[in-house]
Enzyme design. Structure first.
Site, PDB file in Angstrom:
ATOM      1  N   GLU A 181     114.841   0.272  -0.317  1.00 56.60           N
ATOM      2  CA  GLU A 181     115.203  -0.809   0.266  1.00 56.60           C
ATOM      3  C   GLU A 181     115.193  -0.964   1.705  1.00 56.60           C
ATOM      4  OE1 GLU A 181     119.202  -3.787   0.132  1.00 56.60           O
ATOM      5  OE2 GLU A 181     119.312  -1.632  -0.414  1.00 56.60           O
ATOM      6  N   THR A 254     125.585  -8.039   6.183  1.00 56.18           N
ATOM      7  CA  THR A 254     126.821  -7.484   6.593  1.00 56.18           C
ATOM      8  C   THR A 254     127.946  -7.611   5.287  1.00 56.18           C
ATOM      9  OG1 THR A 254     127.210  -9.920   7.562  1.00 56.18           O
ATOM     10  CG2 THR A 254     126.658  -7.891   9.162  1.00 56.18           C
ATOM     11  N   TYR A 255     127.416  -6.870   4.404  1.00 60.34           N
ATOM     12  CA  TYR A 255     128.326  -6.850   3.154  1.00 60.34           C
ATOM     13  C   TYR A 255     127.951  -5.550   2.403  1.00 60.34           C
ATOM     14  CZ  TYR A 255     124.144  -9.694   2.011  1.00 60.34           C
ATOM     15  OH  TYR A 255     123.090 -10.321   1.664  1.00 60.34           O
ATOM     16  N   ASP A 256     128.738  -5.356   1.507  1.00 58.47           N
ATOM     17  CA  ASP A 256     128.468  -3.845   0.738  1.00 58.47           C
ATOM     18  C   ASP A 256     128.789  -2.742   1.692  1.00 58.47           C
ATOM     19  OD1 ASP A 256     127.853  -5.496  -1.613  1.00 58.47           O
ATOM     20  OD2 ASP A 256     125.761  -5.023  -1.181  1.00 58.47           O
ATOM     21  N   TRP A 415     125.013 -14.566   0.237  1.00 60.95           N
ATOM     22  CA  TRP A 415     124.662 -14.021  -1.184  1.00 60.95           C
ATOM     23  C   TRP A 415     125.857 -14.214  -2.019  1.00 60.95           C
ATOM     24  CZ3 TRP A 415     119.979 -12.108  -2.706  1.00 60.95           C
ATOM     25  CH2 TRP A 415     119.967 -11.498  -3.938  1.00 60.95           C
TER      26      TRP A 415
END
Length: 490
Positions: A181, A254-256, A415
């Site tokens: 990724e 800015t997540y996970d 998302w």
């Protein structure tokens, strides 16, 4: 010389076959060693990987891990089987009760168990396959599988050494196929030069876009990216100041920040960090991530903040200290509790992940699932005796958009739209509540929609999809009519 080495290999292998000789004092360990042997067998791992592909077919990332594992195992069968067929070295004379030796596997050189164990070892560690199991445990297990080949008298030492070399070769070949990724992410199989290679790619794309715009006589296509939020990923994978010259905007995911892979509860997308967090995690929040990108040289106006219309859900492994009525005094926070992935949602069908509307359903259907607000992180979470969910709601999204404007960042990505409550009938907050919460705080509505603009100022009202597309409308350069078909798909 070869004859001497072969004799030495033969004698030493027979001497170390402690559980293979029928008169050995260690024969009582034979059943245990056979169990270890079976744990590294292709008869276990090939069906396992195939079944897991089917179970995880709805999650591309999870399925790909097992597809690559299955590919590597089948590659091992082909390589080792071919080598054995050509060499045709007979097994040691003390080998017996070897029910797993079928076809070319009846031959000894090289050791298939060894090549497979080495492949599994390198693959598991390089891809962080078993994230909740220490690497030392995996190494110990697979080392004993390799040792079992000699202890049981299945192979000569030279067979095992050759198996090690074959296993390294197989892993190197398969890991190169592993999609990564982030550039520079060694744990995902990225090459060391991928950081500079990424910069060259972005620069070349920018030049091609400019050239195409001149030739077509049209506005240049936008060059954008969705990119890492953690400092170690950013520093390892991006020449930030350089790539930001060529990108029109950079969307930071800015997540996970936290999830079930850590084995404990943690919020998916906190706005701020906690005072008592370990140093490693202090920047694992929106404020921290955006500061890193700015610190490394990316202009604020090019940076987009990432929002999630989903939450990370955990199944608690012990009492979280939360009763049905209120938090117990002994537990000030439920962050960091031992937990695994919660059961997959009815619609998203991925363990540990729930869409916003699935979270609304879980709150409505179970009164024990209570919503709490984390003051330090400025985000909500759901907590009960068995379930914990870190997610975003209208309040937290609004605060994040206020943060965005106060610090002069460029915009926001979400998302994703299909995870929001499309109709508004589940969460009872109007259509697309997460999308609308961000829009209400950010978008400047054109003058000819001033009557709708007044409605947007009321926190209790949102634009419906029908209102949004009642006429061809352009907001901040985005032709909303162009994405109507996309939204109607969901």
């Amino acid at each position: 010389m070869l004859k001497v080495l072969n004799t030495y290999d033969h004698d030493l292998s027979l001497r170390w076959a402690l559980c293979g000789r029928l008169n050995s004092p260690y024969l009582y360990l034979r059943k245990f060693i056979i169990a270890l042997e079976f744990s590294g067998s292709g008869y276990v791992w090939i069906p396992y990987s195939f079944i897991m592909i089917g179970i995880n077919y709805t999650s591309v990332n999870e399925a790909m891990r097992y597809i690559l594992l299955f590919t590597g195992l089948m590659f091992d069968v082909a390589v080792i089987g071919t080598a054995k067929w050509f060499v045709r070295r007979q097994r040691p004379i003390i080998n017996h009760d070897d029910v797993l030796s079928i076809g070319p596997d009846k031959y000894s050189f090289p050791s298939g168990h060894t090549s497979r164990a080495v492949f599994l070892l390198f693959y598991f560690i390089n891809t962080s396959f078993f994230q909740n199991i220490r690497g030392s445990v995996i190494i110990s297990w697979l080392s004993t599988v390799v040792a079992s080949r000699i202890l049981l008298g299945r192979h000569y030492i030279s067979d095992v050494l050759a198996g090690v070399l074959f296993g390294i070769f197989e892993c190197a070949a398969v890991v190169r196929l592993t999609p990564f990724e982030y550039p520079g992410a060694k744990d995902q199989g990225a090459e060391p030069h991928s950081k500079t290679g990424y910069t060259k790619l972005v620069k070349k794309l920018s030049q091609m876009f400019q050239q195409e715009a001149k030739q077509a006589g049209k506005e240049k296509l936008l060059l954008t990216c969705a990119t890492a939020a953690a400092r170690h990923r950013i520093e390892a994978g991006y020449e930030v100041e350089e790539v930001c010259k060529y990108f029109d905007f950079v969307s930071v995911m800015t997540y996970d920040y936290h999830g079930s892979w850590e084995g404990k509860t943690g919020h998916n997308s906190p706005l701020y960090g906690m005072r008592n967090e370990r140093k490693k995690f202090r920047e694992w929040n929106i404020k921290g991530s955006m500061n890193v990108w700015v610190e490394l040289g990316c202009p604020k106006e090019k940076l987009n903040i990432g929002l999630s219309a989903y939450g990370r859900a955990f199944s608690l492994l012990r009492d979280p200290g939360i009763t049905n009525s209120k938090p117990m005094r002994k537990k000030k926070t439920s962050i960091g509790l031992k937990a695994g992935a919660a059961e997959a949602g009815k619609y998203t069908r991925e363990a540990g992940v729930l869409s916003y509307y699935e979270i609304c359903e879980s709150i409505q259907k179970n009164p024990n699932n209570r919503v709490f607000w984390h003051r330090e992180m400025s985000v909500p979470y759901v907590s009960s005796e068995t379930l914990w969910i870190g997610y975003d709601n209208i309040r937290s999204v609004t605060l994040k958009m206020q943060f965005l404007k106060e610090h002069g960042y460029g915009g926001v990505i979400i998302w994703s739209l299909d995870l929001d409550d499309k109709t508004g009938e589940i969460c009872n907050e109007g259509p697309f509540p997460i999308f609308n919460a961000a829009k209400n705080e950010l978008l400047i509505v054109p003058d000819h929609l001033s009557n709708i603009n007044k409605k947007c100022l009321d926190d209790n009202d949102t634009l419906s999809i029908e209102q949004l597309f009642s006429q061809s409308t352009t907001i901040k350069g985005i032709n909303l009519s162009k994405i109507q078909d996309f939204l109607n798909f969901y």
